[in-house]
Design a protein around this motif. Structure first.
Motif, PDB file in Angstrom:
ATOM      1  N   CYS A 159      57.196 124.126  46.900  1.00 58.61           N
ATOM      2  CA  CYS A 159      57.385 122.963  47.155  1.00 58.61           C
ATOM      3  C   CYS A 159      58.769 122.973  47.305  1.00 58.61           C
ATOM      4  O   CYS A 159      59.377 121.988  47.675  1.00 58.61           O
ATOM      5  N   THR A 160      59.341 123.147  45.833  1.00 55.69           N
ATOM      6  CA  THR A 160      60.958 122.535  45.086  1.00 55.69           C
ATOM      7  C   THR A 160      61.643 123.072  46.226  1.00 55.69           C
ATOM      8  O   THR A 160      62.759 122.398  46.519  1.00 55.69           O
ATOM      9  N   ILE A 161      62.174 124.100  46.189  1.00 50.24           N
ATOM     10  CA  ILE A 161      62.824 124.817  47.152  1.00 50.24           C
ATOM     11  C   ILE A 161      63.288 125.378  48.257  1.00 50.24           C
ATOM     12  O   ILE A 161      63.813 124.721  48.701  1.00 50.24           O
ATOM     13  N   LEU A 162      61.822 124.466  48.930  1.00 48.51           N
ATOM     14  CA  LEU A 162      61.740 124.494  50.345  1.00 48.51           C
ATOM     15  C   LEU A 162      62.140 123.089  50.448  1.00 48.51           C
ATOM     16  O   LEU A 162      62.857 123.031  51.140  1.00 48.51           O
ATOM     17  N   ALA A 163      61.427 121.607  49.369  1.00 52.09           N
ATOM     18  CA  ALA A 163      61.873 120.852  49.504  1.00 52.09           C
ATOM     19  C   ALA A 163      64.062 120.505  49.435  1.00 52.09           C
ATOM     20  O   ALA A 163      64.408 120.265  50.758  1.00 52.09           O
ATOM     21  N   PHE A 164      64.320 121.669  48.889  1.00 50.76           N
ATOM     22  CA  PHE A 164      66.191 121.285  48.922  1.00 50.76           C
ATOM     23  C   PHE A 164      66.730 121.831  49.439  1.00 50.76           C
ATOM     24  O   PHE A 164      67.923 122.194  50.030  1.00 50.76           O
ATOM     25  N   LEU A 165      65.288 123.126  50.522  1.00 54.25           N
ATOM     26  CA  LEU A 165      66.568 123.819  51.701  1.00 54.25           C
ATOM     27  C   LEU A 165      66.615 122.778  53.108  1.00 54.25           C
ATOM     28  O   LEU A 165      67.184 122.697  53.748  1.00 54.25           O
ATOM     29  N   ILE A 166      65.363 122.502  52.967  1.00 50.50           N
ATOM     30  CA  ILE A 166      65.428 120.726  54.076  1.00 50.50           C
ATOM     31  C   ILE A 166      66.708 119.854  53.928  1.00 50.50           C
ATOM     32  O   ILE A 166      67.890 119.825  55.089  1.00 50.50           O
ATOM     33  N   ARG A 167      66.600 119.034  52.536  1.00 45.56           N
ATOM     34  CA  ARG A 167      67.481 118.229  52.915  1.00 45.56           C
ATOM     35  C   ARG A 167      67.174 118.021  51.562  1.00 45.56           C
ATOM     36  O   ARG A 167      66.947 117.049  50.944  1.00 45.56           O
ATOM     37  N   TRP A 168      68.677 118.326  50.095  1.00 49.71           N
ATOM     38  CA  TRP A 168      68.792 118.730  49.191  1.00 49.71           C
ATOM     39  C   TRP A 168      69.203 116.921  48.727  1.00 49.71           C
ATOM     40  O   TRP A 168      68.927 116.607  47.677  1.00 49.71           O
ATOM     41  N   TYR A 169      69.755 116.314  49.458  1.00 45.37           N
ATOM     42  CA  TYR A 169      70.332 115.101  49.260  1.00 45.37           C
ATOM     43  C   TYR A 169      68.763 114.248  49.336  1.00 45.37           C
ATOM     44  O   TYR A 169      68.462 113.231  47.789  1.00 45.37           O
ATOM     45  N   PHE A 170      67.861 114.432  50.212  1.00 44.12           N
ATOM     46  CA  PHE A 170      66.959 113.899  49.925  1.00 44.12           C
ATOM     47  C   PHE A 170      65.830 113.772  49.122  1.00 44.12           C
ATOM     48  O   PHE A 170      65.154 113.107  48.057  1.00 44.12           O
ATOM     49  N   THR A 171      65.978 115.402  48.777  1.00 42.32           N
ATOM     50  CA  THR A 171      64.705 115.814  47.452  1.00 42.32           C
ATOM     51  C   THR A 171      65.374 115.314  45.768  1.00 42.32           C
ATOM     52  O   THR A 171      64.733 114.785  45.686  1.00 42.32           O
ATOM     53  N   LEU A 172      66.990 114.904  45.942  1.00 41.48           N
ATOM     54  CA  LEU A 172      67.407 113.977  44.565  1.00 41.48           C
ATOM     55  C   LEU A 172      66.693 112.945  45.107  1.00 41.48           C
ATOM     56  O   LEU A 172      66.492 112.293  43.383  1.00 41.48           O
ATOM     57  N   VAL A 173      66.668 111.689  45.967  1.00 42.28           N
ATOM     58  CA  VAL A 173      66.306 111.044  45.470  1.00 42.28           C
ATOM     59  C   VAL A 173      64.397 110.686  45.693  1.00 42.28           C
ATOM     60  O   VAL A 173      63.858 109.800  44.927  1.00 42.28           O
ATOM     61  N   ALA A 174      63.435 111.744  46.100  1.00 43.25           N
ATOM     62  CA  ALA A 174      62.859 111.823  45.641  1.00 43.25           C
ATOM     63  C   ALA A 174      62.257 111.997  44.975  1.00 43.25           C
ATOM     64  O   ALA A 174      61.374 111.092  43.627  1.00 43.25           O
ATOM     65  N   ILE A 175      62.546 113.075  44.034  1.00 39.59           N
ATOM     66  CA  ILE A 175      62.965 113.362  42.273  1.00 39.59           C
ATOM     67  C   ILE A 175      62.772 112.538  41.878  1.00 39.59           C
ATOM     68  O   ILE A 175      62.891 111.522  41.113  1.00 39.59           O
ATOM     69  N   ALA A 176      64.297 111.420  42.061  1.00 36.56           N
ATOM     70  CA  ALA A 176      65.074 109.876  41.175  1.00 36.56           C
ATOM     71  C   ALA A 176      63.774 108.999  41.366  1.00 36.56           C
ATOM     72  O   ALA A 176      63.228 108.143  40.809  1.00 36.56           O
ATOM     73  N   ALA A 177      62.688 108.978  42.634  1.00 33.41           N
ATOM     74  CA  ALA A 177      61.761 108.052  42.776  1.00 33.41           C
ATOM     75  C   ALA A 177      60.711 108.088  41.755  1.00 33.41           C
ATOM     76  O   ALA A 177      60.127 107.149  41.358  1.00 33.41           O
ATOM     77  N   LEU A 178      60.148 109.445  41.794  1.00 36.25           N
ATOM     78  CA  LEU A 178      59.076 109.931  40.734  1.00 36.25           C
ATOM     79  C   LEU A 178      58.899 109.356  39.516  1.00 36.25           C
ATOM     80  O   LEU A 178      58.145 109.066  39.069  1.00 36.25           O
ATOM     81  N   ALA A 179      60.550 109.799  38.915  1.00 34.15           N
ATOM     82  CA  ALA A 179      60.667 109.867  37.944  1.00 34.15           C
ATOM     83  C   ALA A 179      60.345 108.425  37.580  1.00 34.15           C
ATOM     84  O   ALA A 179      60.262 107.586  36.530  1.00 34.15           O
ATOM     85  N   ALA A 180      61.046 108.081  38.006  1.00 36.05           N
ATOM     86  CA  ALA A 180      61.027 105.820  37.951  1.00 36.05           C
ATOM     87  C   ALA A 180      59.689 105.506  38.131  1.00 36.05           C
ATOM     88  O   ALA A 180      59.370 104.998  37.450  1.00 36.05           O
ATOM     89  N   LEU A 181      58.497 106.118  38.995  1.00 35.27           N
ATOM     90  CA  LEU A 181      57.455 105.722  39.034  1.00 35.27           C
ATOM     91  C   LEU A 181      56.914 105.909  37.934  1.00 35.27           C
ATOM     92  O   LEU A 181      55.640 104.942  37.553  1.00 35.27           O
ATOM     93  N   VAL A 182      56.719 107.136  37.266  1.00 36.81           N
ATOM     94  CA  VAL A 182      56.426 108.185  36.620  1.00 36.81           C
ATOM     95  C   VAL A 182      56.766 107.158  34.741  1.00 36.81           C
ATOM     96  O   VAL A 182      56.265 106.594  34.280  1.00 36.81           O
ATOM     97  N   ALA A 183      58.132 106.886  34.596  1.00 36.19           N
ATOM     98  CA  ALA A 183      58.953 105.753  34.066  1.00 36.19           C
ATOM     99  C   ALA A 183      58.071 104.102  33.822  1.00 36.19           C
ATOM    100  O   ALA A 183      57.595 104.062  32.794  1.00 36.19           O
ATOM    101  N   TYR A 184      57.583 103.638  34.805  1.00 37.83           N
ATOM    102  CA  TYR A 184      57.615 102.789  35.155  1.00 37.83           C
ATOM    103  C   TYR A 184      55.710 102.379  35.009  1.00 37.83           C
ATOM    104  O   TYR A 184      55.221 101.306  34.039  1.00 37.83           O
ATOM    105  N   ILE A 185      54.705 103.458  34.968  1.00 38.01           N
ATOM    106  CA  ILE A 185      53.661 103.632  35.302  1.00 38.01           C
ATOM    107  C   ILE A 185      53.378 103.631  33.036  1.00 38.01           C
ATOM    108  O   ILE A 185      52.772 103.361  32.792  1.00 38.01           O
ATOM    109  N   GLU A 186      54.569 104.568  32.832  1.00 39.14           N
ATOM    110  CA  GLU A 186      54.253 104.639  31.504  1.00 39.14           C
ATOM    111  C   GLU A 186      54.738 103.840  30.667  1.00 39.14           C
ATOM    112  O   GLU A 186      54.370 102.652  29.192  1.00 39.14           O
ATOM    113  N   SER A 187      56.041 102.249  30.900  1.00 38.80           N
ATOM    114  CA  SER A 187      55.683 101.016  30.752  1.00 38.80           C
ATOM    115  C   SER A 187      55.071 100.217  30.174  1.00 38.80           C
ATOM    116  O   SER A 187      54.533  99.082  29.691  1.00 38.80           O
TER     117      SER A 187
END
Length: 373
Positions: free
Chosen positions: A338-366
């Motif tokens: 899934c990660t490889i396919l996402a980077f093949l489709i749009r690498w910049y959107f994938t980085l944004v999605a990863i950052a958003a997921l990381a921020a969500l996890v950080a928020y839940i942990e906080s």
């Protein structure tokens, strides 16, 4: 809102408003219409098969580029030959959303009598049926007509297909139409209006493959109804999932989305979902929306696979998979794919999605959210 893309936006908002009104009026009624929609999908698939097998019908005004089912045509079309400005990742981003409904049973778990059995079985059956259908359609389409005809539509040579303003080809527009709308779309493209929202090539190809046959009109109508019914089903399941997540308390800022109306329906979640869909409609191009949609689903599948991989390695007491063939390597392989396919489709959107997921996890942990399932 002017021009061709503006017309697409207006049509999309009107259709969305109508579908949302139906769902708002009663999800139970729409749920009962599922069998009708399933029958329409079945008839559409059958008419597609019938048209491809029968093409070209004798005596019809069919393009000479339609050869009928031919091993030679299939051999000529077998290898890749992308148009200018089109790549494998572009095609993947447009095609991938077709496979995103295989987990629909998971979204409707609370209405299933035996979800532990129905969800895995239904998902596997959906995957197998979808793979057979899409593979057979690709082979039949590749065997029935010349490559240029399939790429550019009837009577449209390759040189006449100009690149659109969104970086795509006119032949790739997903919103198909016929009659006056098709003439308006083609006229707008010729005038330099760009490739914002759609084109009539898809419907024209269907008409020429089976000219004047009983299969043409039902297929065109079925395509439209099937698309609208799928959108309606999404507006049913998505608010229920959002409301369940909000009620669970895992994501605190979604708490208000858990509210239900007097009929027990997730009214607030439906309003939020409709607003999000309206934002996507305002983009005005399915070619632009498809990569975003693909990235969202791939991010969800990647997170799901990563969760199963970690849980199977750590073996917490709550982790009790009932699928006896599951192994942690399957979760790891799914996450990487899934990660490889996402980077093949749009690498910049994938980085944004990863950052958003990381921020969500950080928020839940906080917020120190602790749930005991």
């Amino acid at each position: 809102l002017g021009g061709r893309e503006g017309a697409v936006r207006v049509c999309a908002i009107v259709l969305l408003s109508g579908i949302a009104s139906l769902v708002w009026g009663g999800m139970q009624l729409v749920n009962r219409m599922g069998l009708i929609f399933a029958a329409i999908v079945g008839l559409t698939l059958a008419s597609y098969y019938a048209g491809l097998v029968a093409a070209p019908l004798p005596g019809g005004a069919t393009s000479p580029m339609v050869t009928g089912l031919s091993a030679r045509t299939l051999r000529d079309n077998w290898g890749p030959a992308y148009s200018d400005g089109v790549s494998f990742s572009e095609v993947l981003s447009v095609f991938y959303p077709c496979f995103t409904s295989m987990l629909a049973g998971l979204d409707r778990a609370k209405v299933l009598k035996n979800p532990e059995r129905s969800i895995p079985l239904g998902t596997i059956i959906a995957m197998c049926v979808s793979a057979v259908l899409y593979a057979s359609y690709m082979i039949l389409w590749g065997a029935v007509a010349d490559r240029d005809y399939l790429k550019h539509g009837p009577g449209r040579p390759a040189a006449a297909t100009a690149s659109s303003s969104d970086g795509g080809s006119q032949s790739r527009h997903l919103l198909a139409a016929a009659g006056g709308w098709e003439e308006y779309v083609d006229g707008g493209a010729a005038a330099g209006g760009g490739g914002g929202g759609g084109g009539g090539e898809s419907m024209s190809v269907v008409s020429e493959i089976t000219p004047g046959s009983w299969a043409t009109l039902p297929t065109q109508i079925g395509i439209i109804i099937t698309s609208l019914s799928q959108a309606m089903q999404c507006l049913i399941s998505a608010p229920q999932v959002l409301s369940a997540i909000a009620a669970d308390g895992t994501v605190p800022f979604l708490a208000r989305a858990a509210a239900l109306n007097r009929a027990g329906e997730p009214a607030v979640a439906l309003l939020l979902t409709t607003g999000l869909c309206a934002c996507a409609c305002m983009i005005g191009s399915l070619d632009a929306v498809a990569p975003l949609l693909s990235i969202c689903f791939l991010a969800m599948y990647a997170a799901l696979n990563l969760s199963t991989f970690v849980l199977d390695l750590t073996r917490p007491p709550s982790w009790r998979p009932t699928w006896r063939f599951f192994h942690w390597s399957a979760g790891l392989a799914g996450f990487l794919l899934c990660t490889i396919l996402a980077f093949l489709i749009r690498w910049y959107f994938t980085l944004v999605a990863i950052a958003a997921l990381a921020a969500l996890v950080a928020y839940i942990e906080s917020r120190r959210v602790q749930m005991d399932w």
